[in-house]
Scaffold this active site. Structure first.
Site, short mmCIF file in Angstrom:
data_model
loop_
_atom_site.label_atom_id
_atom_site.label_comp_id
_atom_site.label_asym_id
_atom_site.label_seq_id
_atom_site.Cartn_x
_atom_site.Cartn_y
_atom_site.Cartn_z
N GLY A 1 0.76 -1.25 0.00
CA GLY A 1 0.00 0.00 0.00
C GLY A 1 0.79 1.30 0.00
N MET B 1 -4.28 -6.90 -6.97
CA MET B 1 -3.69 -7.96 -7.78
C MET B 1 -4.69 -8.78 -8.58
SD MET B 1 -0.60 -7.35 -7.36
CE MET B 1 0.22 -8.77 -8.08
N ARG B 2 -5.90 -8.25 -8.78
CA ARG B 2 -6.89 -9.00 -9.56
C ARG B 2 -7.37 -8.20 -10.76
NH1 ARG B 2 -7.78 -13.37 -7.05
NH2 ARG B 2 -7.03 -13.31 -4.91
N ILE B 3 -7.79 -8.94 -11.76
CA ILE B 3 -8.41 -8.29 -12.92
C ILE B 3 -9.83 -7.93 -12.49
CG2 ILE B 3 -9.16 -8.64 -15.30
CD1 ILE B 3 -6.35 -9.22 -15.46
N ASN C 1 -5.82 2.82 -12.67
CA ASN C 1 -4.82 1.87 -12.19
C ASN C 1 -3.44 2.48 -12.40
OD1 ASN C 1 -3.70 -0.64 -11.29
ND2 ASN C 1 -3.25 -1.17 -13.42
N HIS D 1 0.53 1.26 -13.11
CA HIS D 1 1.29 0.08 -13.53
C HIS D 1 2.76 0.46 -13.65
CE1 HIS D 1 1.98 -3.79 -15.40
NE2 HIS D 1 2.75 -3.16 -16.27
N ASP E 1 -4.21 -4.14 -18.35
CA ASP E 1 -3.37 -2.94 -18.47
C ASP E 1 -3.45 -2.30 -19.85
OD1 ASP E 1 -2.43 -3.41 -15.81
OD2 ASP E 1 -0.92 -4.80 -16.57
N GLU F 1 5.82 6.64 -9.26
CA GLU F 1 4.42 6.24 -9.07
C GLU F 1 3.75 7.15 -8.04
OE1 GLU F 1 3.57 2.08 -8.45
OE2 GLU F 1 5.42 1.47 -9.42
#
Ligand code: GRF
Length: 204
Positions: free
Chosen positions: A14, A92-94, A109, A111, A147, A176
């Site tokens: 996080g 960590m999930r679609i 999101n 990446h 992504d 980021e």
């Protein structure tokens, strides 16, 4: 403006959530994080939220019979929260199609690569192994792909010959933490216009 509602989805440590929390409490984002949702009960991100006084919900993926039931619970939680914006931050999930289409162009999101290069898992390892000289990070809208959604902001950084996936990840992470709050601010200020694949950022 200040009552814009942000929900953040997390799975892990996080640090991006923390950057968003800090930006919101520092007045750099015209909105507040009203809920943090984790699919992982052990995510340190939950502790960060609790320390900041932000409500949390854990939807332990392992406790659901499958993806459909999990996504239904996630959608129900989101609907109750009525967010203006959903931020994936190390989630960590679609995200399933129903949620993507319900919240089209309202899910962001981050990446750790310069998309469309190196989508998916272990982007920094992919970059080091490929031998690129420059990498970075991307904030994008979430669509049905992995992504693949329209790109909002990117930042670049060098890749050095002696980089490991870990050293590169650490370098990218600093960027980021800068561009994710910036993208959230632009979104909440209504400065993003989507034209096909392109996101046009209104200046000023
Ligand atoms: C970040 O590298 C982010 O780009 C990727 O997952 C990582 C999450 O890190 N999607 P953290 O949980 O925000 O520290």
């Amino acid at each position: 403006m200040l009552d814009k509602r942000i929900v953040v989805l997390v799975s892990g440590r996080g640090t991006n959530l923390q950057a968003l929390i800090d930006a919101a409490t520092g007045g750099k984002i015209p909105g507040r994080i009203t809920l943090v949702i984790s699919d992982n009960p052990d995510a340190y991100a939950l502790r960060r939220a609790q320390k900041a006084g932000i409500p949390t919900v854990t939807l332990d993926y392992a406790s659901f019979p499958g993806k459909k039931a999990y996504e239904e619970a996630l959608l129900a939680t989101l609907e109750r929260e009525n967010p203006d914006l959903i931020c994936l931050a190390g989630y960590m999930r679609i995200v399933g199609r129903t949620i993507v289409s319900r919240y089209r162009y309202r899910i962001l999101n981050i990446h750790p690569s310069l998309l469309p290069a190196f989508p998916g898992l272990e982007a920094q390892k992919q970059a080091v192994e490929y031998g690129v000289k420059v990498s970075g990070c991307t904030v994008h809208f979430v669509d049905e792909g992995m992504d693949t959604g329209p790109i909002i902001l990117q930042a670049t950084c060098p890749v050095f010959d002696d980089d490991t996936p870990e050293t590169l990840a650490e370098r990218i992470l600093e960027y980021e933490h800068e561009i994710y709050p910036q993208a959230v601010r632009l979104f909440l200020e209504g400065k993003l216009r989507i034209e096909g694949r392109k996101v046009l950022v209104q200046k000023g």
